[in-house]
Scaffold this motif. Structure first.
Motif, PDB file in Angstrom:
ATOM      1  N   MET A  43      47.162  26.918  45.141  1.00 29.05           N
ATOM      2  CA  MET A  43      48.469  26.968  44.496  1.00 29.05           C
ATOM      3  C   MET A  43      48.348  27.065  42.990  1.00 29.05           C
ATOM      4  O   MET A  43      49.129  27.725  42.324  1.00 29.05           O
ATOM      5  N   VAL A  44      47.340  26.414  42.402  1.00 29.04           N
ATOM      6  CA  VAL A  44      47.133  26.468  40.962  1.00 29.04           C
ATOM      7  C   VAL A  44      46.610  27.828  40.535  1.00 29.04           C
ATOM      8  O   VAL A  44      47.004  28.386  39.520  1.00 29.04           O
ATOM      9  N   LEU A  45      45.705  28.408  41.332  1.00 30.58           N
ATOM     10  CA  LEU A  45      45.084  29.670  40.953  1.00 30.58           C
ATOM     11  C   LEU A  45      45.999  30.864  41.179  1.00 30.58           C
ATOM     12  O   LEU A  45      45.894  31.862  40.489  1.00 30.58           O
ATOM     13  N   LEU A  46      46.930  30.755  42.135  1.00 30.65           N
ATOM     14  CA  LEU A  46      47.736  31.912  42.495  1.00 30.65           C
ATOM     15  C   LEU A  46      48.516  32.500  41.333  1.00 30.65           C
ATOM     16  O   LEU A  46      48.513  33.724  41.131  1.00 30.65           O
ATOM     17  N   PRO A  47      49.207  31.691  40.482  1.00 31.19           N
ATOM     18  CA  PRO A  47      49.920  32.300  39.356  1.00 31.19           C
ATOM     19  C   PRO A  47      49.003  33.066  38.419  1.00 31.19           C
ATOM     20  O   PRO A  47      49.354  34.128  37.918  1.00 31.19           O
ATOM     21  N   ALA A  48      47.793  32.523  38.187  1.00 30.60           N
ATOM     22  CA  ALA A  48      46.855  33.212  37.292  1.00 30.60           C
ATOM     23  C   ALA A  48      46.415  34.534  37.886  1.00 30.60           C
ATOM     24  O   ALA A  48      46.306  35.549  37.195  1.00 30.60           O
ATOM     25  N   LEU A  49      46.165  34.534  39.223  1.00 36.77           N
ATOM     26  CA  LEU A  49      45.755  35.776  39.860  1.00 36.77           C
ATOM     27  C   LEU A  49      46.870  36.807  39.799  1.00 36.77           C
ATOM     28  O   LEU A  49      46.641  37.982  39.552  1.00 36.77           O
ATOM     29  N   CYS A  50      48.114  36.355  40.011  1.00 38.66           N
ATOM     30  CA  CYS A  50      49.243  37.280  39.966  1.00 38.66           C
ATOM     31  C   CYS A  50      49.449  37.830  38.566  1.00 38.66           C
ATOM     32  O   CYS A  50      49.788  38.989  38.372  1.00 38.66           O
ATOM     33  N   TYR A  51      49.234  37.003  37.554  1.00 38.40           N
ATOM     34  CA  TYR A  51      49.417  37.447  36.171  1.00 38.40           C
ATOM     35  C   TYR A  51      48.408  38.515  35.792  1.00 38.40           C
ATOM     36  O   TYR A  51      48.721  39.477  35.108  1.00 38.40           O
ATOM     37  N   SER A  52      47.158  38.342  36.258  1.00 40.29           N
ATOM     38  CA  SER A  52      46.100  39.248  35.818  1.00 40.29           C
ATOM     39  C   SER A  52      46.005  40.497  36.680  1.00 40.29           C
ATOM     40  O   SER A  52      45.242  41.392  36.375  1.00 40.29           O
ATOM     41  N   GLN A  53      46.756  40.555  37.766  1.00 39.06           N
ATOM     42  CA  GLN A  53      46.668  41.692  38.667  1.00 39.06           C
ATOM     43  C   GLN A  53      47.176  42.952  37.983  1.00 39.06           C
ATOM     44  O   GLN A  53      48.203  42.947  37.329  1.00 39.06           O
ATOM     45  N   ASP A  54      46.452  44.044  38.172  1.00 35.63           N
ATOM     46  CA  ASP A  54      46.875  45.329  37.636  1.00 35.63           C
ATOM     47  C   ASP A  54      47.584  46.119  38.735  1.00 35.63           C
ATOM     48  O   ASP A  54      47.061  46.260  39.846  1.00 35.63           O
ATOM     49  N   TYR A  55      48.743  46.621  38.446  1.00 40.58           N
ATOM     50  CA  TYR A  55      49.455  47.423  39.419  1.00 40.58           C
ATOM     51  C   TYR A  55      50.343  48.411  38.676  1.00 40.58           C
ATOM     52  O   TYR A  55      50.711  48.204  37.523  1.00 40.58           O
ATOM     53  N   PHE A  56      50.688  49.501  39.359  1.00 39.70           N
ATOM     54  CA  PHE A  56      51.514  50.543  38.758  1.00 39.70           C
ATOM     55  C   PHE A  56      52.965  50.376  39.194  1.00 39.70           C
ATOM     56  O   PHE A  56      53.253  49.980  40.326  1.00 39.70           O
ATOM     57  N   VAL A  57      53.865  50.687  38.280  1.00 37.80           N
ATOM     58  CA  VAL A  57      55.300  50.632  38.520  1.00 37.80           C
ATOM     59  C   VAL A  57      55.841  52.055  38.489  1.00 37.80           C
ATOM     60  O   VAL A  57      55.501  52.842  37.590  1.00 37.80           O
ATOM     61  N   ARG A  58      56.661  52.397  39.444  1.00 37.56           N
ATOM     62  CA  ARG A  58      57.240  53.736  39.495  1.00 37.56           C
ATOM     63  C   ARG A  58      58.387  53.860  38.496  1.00 37.56           C
ATOM     64  O   ARG A  58      59.190  52.946  38.331  1.00 37.56           O
ATOM     65  N   SER A  59      58.489  55.015  37.838  1.00 37.07           N
ATOM     66  CA  SER A  59      59.558  55.218  36.865  1.00 37.07           C
ATOM     67  C   SER A  59      59.690  56.711  36.580  1.00 37.07           C
ATOM     68  O   SER A  59      59.236  57.548  37.365  1.00 37.07           O
ATOM     69  N   ARG A  60      60.286  57.026  35.422  1.00 38.09           N
ATOM     70  CA  ARG A  60      60.441  58.402  34.976  1.00 38.09           C
ATOM     71  C   ARG A  60      60.152  58.471  33.482  1.00 38.09           C
ATOM     72  O   ARG A  60      60.284  57.472  32.773  1.00 38.09           O
ATOM     73  N   ALA A  61      59.772  59.649  33.018  1.00 36.57           N
ATOM     74  CA  ALA A  61      59.469  59.838  31.602  1.00 36.57           C
ATOM     75  C   ALA A  61      59.965  61.200  31.141  1.00 36.57           C
ATOM     76  O   ALA A  61      60.038  62.157  31.927  1.00 36.57           O
ATOM     77  N   THR A  62      60.283  61.269  29.861  1.00 38.53           N
ATOM     78  CA  THR A  62      60.634  62.532  29.229  1.00 38.53           C
ATOM     79  C   THR A  62      59.937  62.575  27.870  1.00 38.53           C
ATOM     80  O   THR A  62      59.041  61.776  27.607  1.00 38.53           O
ATOM     81  N   TYR A  63      60.346  63.489  27.000  1.00 36.88           N
ATOM     82  CA  TYR A  63      59.701  63.606  25.689  1.00 36.88           C
ATOM     83  C   TYR A  63      60.771  63.888  24.638  1.00 36.88           C
ATOM     84  O   TYR A  63      61.895  64.281  24.953  1.00 36.88           O
ATOM     85  N   TYR A  64      60.422  63.661  23.380  1.00 38.14           N
ATOM     86  CA  TYR A  64      61.353  63.962  22.293  1.00 38.14           C
ATOM     87  C   TYR A  64      60.823  65.123  21.466  1.00 38.14           C
ATOM     88  O   TYR A  64      59.625  65.426  21.490  1.00 38.14           O
ATOM     89  N   GLY A  65      61.707  65.772  20.745  1.00 36.75           N
ATOM     90  CA  GLY A  65      61.302  66.893  19.915  1.00 36.75           C
ATOM     91  C   GLY A  65      60.593  66.425  18.659  1.00 36.75           C
ATOM     92  O   GLY A  65      60.979  65.431  18.042  1.00 36.75           O
ATOM     93  N   SER A  66      59.565  67.120  18.282  1.00 35.65           N
ATOM     94  CA  SER A  66      58.813  66.793  17.066  1.00 35.65           C
ATOM     95  C   SER A  66      58.132  68.056  16.573  1.00 35.65           C
ATOM     96  O   SER A  66      57.378  68.688  17.324  1.00 35.65           O
ATOM     97  N   PRO A  67      58.354  68.448  15.329  1.00 35.29           N
ATOM     98  CA  PRO A  67      57.772  69.700  14.836  1.00 35.29           C
ATOM     99  C   PRO A  67      56.250  69.672  14.759  1.00 35.29           C
ATOM    100  O   PRO A  67      55.615  70.716  14.819  1.00 35.29           O
ATOM    101  N   ASP A  68      55.666  68.466  14.625  1.00 35.84           N
ATOM    102  CA  ASP A  68      54.211  68.391  14.525  1.00 35.84           C
ATOM    103  C   ASP A  68      53.576  67.702  15.726  1.00 35.84           C
ATOM    104  O   ASP A  68      52.382  67.398  15.714  1.00 35.84           O
ATOM    105  N   CYS A  69      54.370  67.429  16.762  1.00 34.80           N
ATOM    106  CA  CYS A  69      53.910  66.804  18.007  1.00 34.80           C
ATOM    107  C   CYS A  69      53.488  65.344  17.839  1.00 34.80           C
ATOM    108  O   CYS A  69      52.963  64.742  18.777  1.00 34.80           O
ATOM    109  N   LEU A  70      53.728  64.761  16.669  1.00 33.71           N
ATOM    110  CA  LEU A  70      53.323  63.386  16.417  1.00 33.71           C
ATOM    111  C   LEU A  70      54.482  62.434  16.693  1.00 33.71           C
ATOM    112  O   LEU A  70      55.533  62.825  17.185  1.00 33.71           O
ATOM    113  N   GLY A  71      54.273  61.152  16.367  1.00 35.49           N
ATOM    114  CA  GLY A  71      55.347  60.183  16.482  1.00 35.49           C
ATOM    115  C   GLY A  71      56.323  60.316  15.335  1.00 35.49           C
ATOM    116  O   GLY A  71      56.231  61.228  14.501  1.00 35.49           O
TER     117      GLY A  71
END
Length: 250
Positions: A15-43
């Motif tokens: 029970m003590v270790l479970l929160p730590a294991l859950c915190y450190s777990q790596d997993y991917f989240v599904r979502s969507r992405a787009t892009y913004y206009g930039s004349p030099d392709c930078l931020g």
């Protein structure tokens, strides 16, 4: 039948270790992405995090604006691996980005710089990917890495010596998020909290004279911790200048 002492001990350990294991777990989240206009392709140097030129070029300009991951500015500087899910067009590794701005799109979590958007594509498929405009992605939080660079305290351009000081912390490595910043007042022997002005920018009117010592609260794998930076900013500080520390966050 009651639990044996040995079994109870094992159960408590799990029970003590479970929160730590859950915190450190790596997993991917599904979502969507787009892009913004930039004349030099930078931020953009006018991003909502207040990073300025750093926000335009950091991480080879693989940067993004985010919506809910912005976290009222606490999410500024966080790093994510973002990869689109079309196997014909998208590279398996995607792109590693740094959050430098706030932005809302069509049910998107990420609005990428053109350079970062291009990095999601396979060789010779970037034009097809851009034609979609919005793509399905998956993402995960990753540690930031800046090639051994130490933490820097930048005096924001809006600062006015000596009556108004605004600062932003640059190059926070690892998975750390800055939650609060305090300045030490030698005259009253007390740490005084700075105001979060916006994004990653903290400010204070009438800051202490002389060299300025800071401490900042960091949330990371070790929970909430305070990190002190004595004499982080010199007494003759200047607006727009970034002062390097001896601190390296992991």
């Amino acid at each position: 039948m009651g639990f044996s002492l040995k079994f109870r001990y094992c159960l408590v350990s799990v029970m003590v270790l479970l929160p730590a294991l859950c915190y450190s777990q790596d997993y991917f989240v599904r979502s969507r992405a787009t892009y913004y206009g930039s004349p030099d392709c930078l931020g953009t140097p006018s991003g909502a995090c207040g990073f300025g030129e750093y926000g335009r070029t950091v991480n080879d300009a693989n940067v993004a604006g985010v919506s809910r991951l912005y976290k009222n500015g606490t999410g500024c500087g966080a790093c994510y691996q973002v990869r689109c899910t079309n196997p014909q067009l998208c590279d398996d590794n995607g792109v590693n980005i740094v959050v430098t701005d706030y932005g809302e799109g069509d049910h998107t979590d990420f609005i990428l710089s053109p350079r970062a958007y291009t990095r999601m594509a396979r060789s010779n498929t970037a034009a097809q990917l851009f034609a979609y405009g919005v793509v399905d992605v998956e993402y995960q939080r990753i540690p930031c890495g800046y090639g051994g660079k130490k933490l820097q305290f930048k005096v924001h351009e809006h600062s006015r010596y000596p009556s108004y000081l605004a600062i932003v912390i640059l190059y926070p490595a690892g998975r750390n998020e800055i939650q609060a910043i305090e300045i030490y007042r030698e005259d009253c022997k007390q740490w005084i909290g700075m105001r979060r002005a916006y994004g990653a920018v903290y400010d204070m009117a009438n800051p202490p004279q002389g060299s300025i010592s800071l401490r900042f609260q960091v949330s990371g794998s070790a929970g909430l911790t305070w990190v002190q930076a004595p004499n982080a900013i010199p007494s003759n500080w200047e607006a727009g200048v970034a002062y390097e520390s001896d601190i390296q966050l992991e």
